[in-house]
Enzyme design. Sequence first.
Site, PDB file in Angstrom:
ATOM      1  N   GLU A  43       0.867  -1.180   0.000  1.00  0.00           N
ATOM      2  CA  GLU A  43       0.000   0.000   0.000  1.00  0.00           C
ATOM      3  C   GLU A  43       0.900   1.224   0.000  1.00  0.00           C
ATOM      4  O   GLU A  43       1.782   1.355   0.856  1.00  0.00           O
ATOM      5  CB  GLU A  43      -0.921   0.047   1.229  1.00  0.00           C
ATOM      6  CG  GLU A  43      -1.863   1.258   1.153  1.00  0.00           C
ATOM      7  CD  GLU A  43      -2.734   1.518   2.380  1.00  0.00           C
ATOM      8  OE1 GLU A  43      -3.614   2.380   2.304  1.00  0.00           O
ATOM      9  OE2 GLU A  43      -2.515   0.863   3.426  1.00  0.00           O
ATOM     10  N   ASP A  95       9.500   8.297   0.054  1.00  0.00           N
ATOM     11  CA  ASP A  95       8.643   8.919  -0.951  1.00  0.00           C
ATOM     12  C   ASP A  95       8.482   7.905  -2.078  1.00  0.00           C
ATOM     13  O   ASP A  95       9.472   7.417  -2.638  1.00  0.00           O
ATOM     14  CB  ASP A  95       9.323  10.201  -1.465  1.00  0.00           C
ATOM     15  CG  ASP A  95       8.473  10.940  -2.481  1.00  0.00           C
ATOM     16  OD1 ASP A  95       7.561  10.332  -3.082  1.00  0.00           O
ATOM     17  OD2 ASP A  95       8.729  12.137  -2.687  1.00  0.00           O
ATOM     18  N   ASP A 117      -3.616  11.776  -1.438  1.00  0.00           N
ATOM     19  CA  ASP A 117      -3.750  13.234  -1.352  1.00  0.00           C
ATOM     20  C   ASP A 117      -4.158  13.799  -2.718  1.00  0.00           C
ATOM     21  O   ASP A 117      -3.550  13.447  -3.733  1.00  0.00           O
ATOM     22  CB  ASP A 117      -2.419  13.854  -0.898  1.00  0.00           C
ATOM     23  CG  ASP A 117      -2.040  13.393   0.510  1.00  0.00           C
ATOM     24  OD1 ASP A 117      -2.950  13.252   1.341  1.00  0.00           O
ATOM     25  OD2 ASP A 117      -0.842  13.173   0.763  1.00  0.00           O
ATOM     26  N   LYS A 121      -4.185  21.749  -6.996  1.00  0.00           N
ATOM     27  CA  LYS A 121      -3.694  22.683  -8.029  1.00  0.00           C
ATOM     28  C   LYS A 121      -3.203  21.894  -9.258  1.00  0.00           C
ATOM     29  O   LYS A 121      -2.456  20.921  -9.099  1.00  0.00           O
ATOM     30  CB  LYS A 121      -2.543  23.530  -7.486  1.00  0.00           C
ATOM     31  CG  LYS A 121      -3.013  24.533  -6.440  1.00  0.00           C
ATOM     32  CD  LYS A 121      -1.886  25.432  -5.976  1.00  0.00           C
ATOM     33  CE  LYS A 121      -2.396  26.360  -4.896  1.00  0.00           C
ATOM     34  NZ  LYS A 121      -1.429  26.684  -3.877  1.00  0.00           N
ATOM     35  N   ASP A 153     -12.893   9.168  -1.811  1.00  0.00           N
ATOM     36  CA  ASP A 153     -14.226   9.806  -1.826  1.00  0.00           C
ATOM     37  C   ASP A 153     -14.169  11.088  -2.644  1.00  0.00           C
ATOM     38  O   ASP A 153     -15.181  11.777  -2.754  1.00  0.00           O
ATOM     39  CB  ASP A 153     -14.685  10.127  -0.394  1.00  0.00           C
ATOM     40  CG  ASP A 153     -13.886  11.266   0.202  1.00  0.00           C
ATOM     41  OD1 ASP A 153     -12.648  11.273   0.030  1.00  0.00           O
ATOM     42  OD2 ASP A 153     -14.480  12.168   0.818  1.00  0.00           O
ATOM     43  N   THR A 192     -10.471   1.580   5.117  1.00  0.00           N
ATOM     44  CA  THR A 192      -9.309   2.345   5.563  1.00  0.00           C
ATOM     45  C   THR A 192      -9.805   3.353   6.601  1.00  0.00           C
ATOM     46  O   THR A 192     -11.015   3.560   6.750  1.00  0.00           O
ATOM     47  CB  THR A 192      -8.629   3.097   4.395  1.00  0.00           C
ATOM     48  OG1 THR A 192      -9.331   4.313   4.149  1.00  0.00           O
ATOM     49  CG2 THR A 192      -8.593   2.270   3.125  1.00  0.00           C
ATOM     50  N   GLU A 195     -11.692   5.983   4.755  1.00  0.00           N
ATOM     51  CA  GLU A 195     -12.948   5.428   4.220  1.00  0.00           C
ATOM     52  C   GLU A 195     -14.030   5.412   5.305  1.00  0.00           C
ATOM     53  O   GLU A 195     -15.174   5.787   5.070  1.00  0.00           O
ATOM     54  CB  GLU A 195     -12.687   4.012   3.701  1.00  0.00           C
ATOM     55  CG  GLU A 195     -13.873   3.360   3.036  1.00  0.00           C
ATOM     56  CD  GLU A 195     -13.488   2.024   2.408  1.00  0.00           C
ATOM     57  OE1 GLU A 195     -12.285   1.649   2.439  1.00  0.00           O
ATOM     58  OE2 GLU A 195     -14.387   1.342   1.894  1.00  0.00           O
TER      59      GLU A 195
HETATM   60  N1  SAM Z   1      -4.337   5.349   3.077  1.00  0.00           N
HETATM   61  C1  SAM Z   1      -4.760   5.924   4.344  1.00  0.00           C
HETATM   62  C2  SAM Z   1      -6.258   5.882   4.474  1.00  0.00           C
HETATM   63  O1  SAM Z   1      -6.942   5.646   3.470  1.00  0.00           O
HETATM   64  O2  SAM Z   1      -6.761   6.036   5.582  1.00  0.00           O
HETATM   65  C3  SAM Z   1      -4.207   7.344   4.500  1.00  0.00           C
HETATM   66  C4  SAM Z   1      -4.698   8.375   3.539  1.00  0.00           C
HETATM   67  S1  SAM Z   1      -3.835   9.943   3.685  1.00  0.00           S
HETATM   68  C5  SAM Z   1      -4.932  11.073   2.985  1.00  0.00           C
HETATM   69  C6  SAM Z   1      -2.594   9.794   2.411  1.00  0.00           C
HETATM   70  C7  SAM Z   1      -1.238   9.356   2.926  1.00  0.00           C
HETATM   71  O3  SAM Z   1      -0.360   9.174   1.821  1.00  0.00           O
HETATM   72  C8  SAM Z   1      -0.566  10.361   3.835  1.00  0.00           C
HETATM   73  O4  SAM Z   1      -0.216   9.753   5.057  1.00  0.00           O
HETATM   74  C9  SAM Z   1       0.659  10.840   3.047  1.00  0.00           C
HETATM   75  O5  SAM Z   1       1.747  11.174   3.880  1.00  0.00           O
HETATM   76  C10 SAM Z   1       0.931   9.627   2.177  1.00  0.00           C
HETATM   77  N2  SAM Z   1       1.644   9.971   0.925  1.00  0.00           N
HETATM   78  C11 SAM Z   1       1.297  10.929   0.038  1.00  0.00           C
HETATM   79  N3  SAM Z   1       2.167  10.978  -0.982  1.00  0.00           N
HETATM   80  C12 SAM Z   1       3.095  10.011  -0.736  1.00  0.00           C
HETATM   81  C13 SAM Z   1       4.273   9.583  -1.409  1.00  0.00           C
HETATM   82  N4  SAM Z   1       4.688  10.173  -2.550  1.00  0.00           N
HETATM   83  N5  SAM Z   1       4.979   8.566  -0.876  1.00  0.00           N
HETATM   84  C14 SAM Z   1       4.604   7.972   0.281  1.00  0.00           C
HETATM   85  N6  SAM Z   1       3.494   8.351   0.988  1.00  0.00           N
HETATM   86  C15 SAM Z   1       2.752   9.356   0.490  1.00  0.00           C
END
Ligand code: SAM
Length: 215
Positions: A43, A95, A117, A121, A153, A192, A195
């Site tokens: 994931e 990352d 995320d 933009k 969502d 999740t 979710e």
């Molecule tokens: N997947 C979880 C859920 O559905 O409850 C968390 C959703 S949260 C909005 C998105 C997560 O993705 C954040 O913790 C963020 O730090 C991580 N994330 C975003 N871009 C990423 C990247 N390029 N590499 C690793 N993690 C990333």
Amino acid sequence: MRLRHIKGAEQAIASNRFVVQDAMGQKGRWREVFSEDHPIHIEVGMGKGRFIMDMAQEHPDINYIGIEMYSSVLLRAVQKMEERELDNLRFILMDAAMIAEVFEKGEVEKLYLNFSDPWPKDRHAKRRLPSHQFLERFGKILPDGGIIEFKTDNRGLFDFALEEVEEGGFELLEHTFDLHNNEEMMVGNIMTEYEEKFSSMGNPICKYIIRKKHE
Ligand code: SAM
């Protein structure tokens, strides 16, 4: 998800047995990380890890790796693992843009993106995890026919994601704009954190399943 920075998070993660420290050094040898030789599913952007922990518990015949780029967020998952001790789950702090440096082609069979995320933009579109730029990276570690499942969502992000599939080297297998009312796609669904939160507010959940095209 960005939690306030937690003092000592980096150190706690750097010495944690559930976090693979030298992820790049593990390239091509991920099967050795686990006690059982099973397919690997990951994931990307796992947040606090609820989904991947529940998946690991539900499917002991799969090895899971959760990827998260913020140490304060990953720390929450690591703390929960101290209570659950899942043998078939490990974490990486990184990352996901670097993913092709960490896994060999075909080393990962399936990849989950959950509530990524949105980066609203336009100029940040390439940072969105379901963008074609990221799909191309993911395609480098999946076998031909490898699967990505994406839930959100955010309808705007989902519409964008649907448009990126072909250019990213994948084909659309299934999709829904209302997962929780789609009996077929709900089979085996694991919620999740996001979710649970957004569906309880009445937001419909979108989901697609895409397959990597043969090169
Ligand atoms: N997947 C979880 C859920 O559905 O409850 C968390 C959703 S949260 C909005 C998105 C997560 O993705 C954040 O913790 C963020 O730090 C991580 N994330 C975003 N871009 C990423 C990247 N390029 N590499 C690793 N993690 C990333």
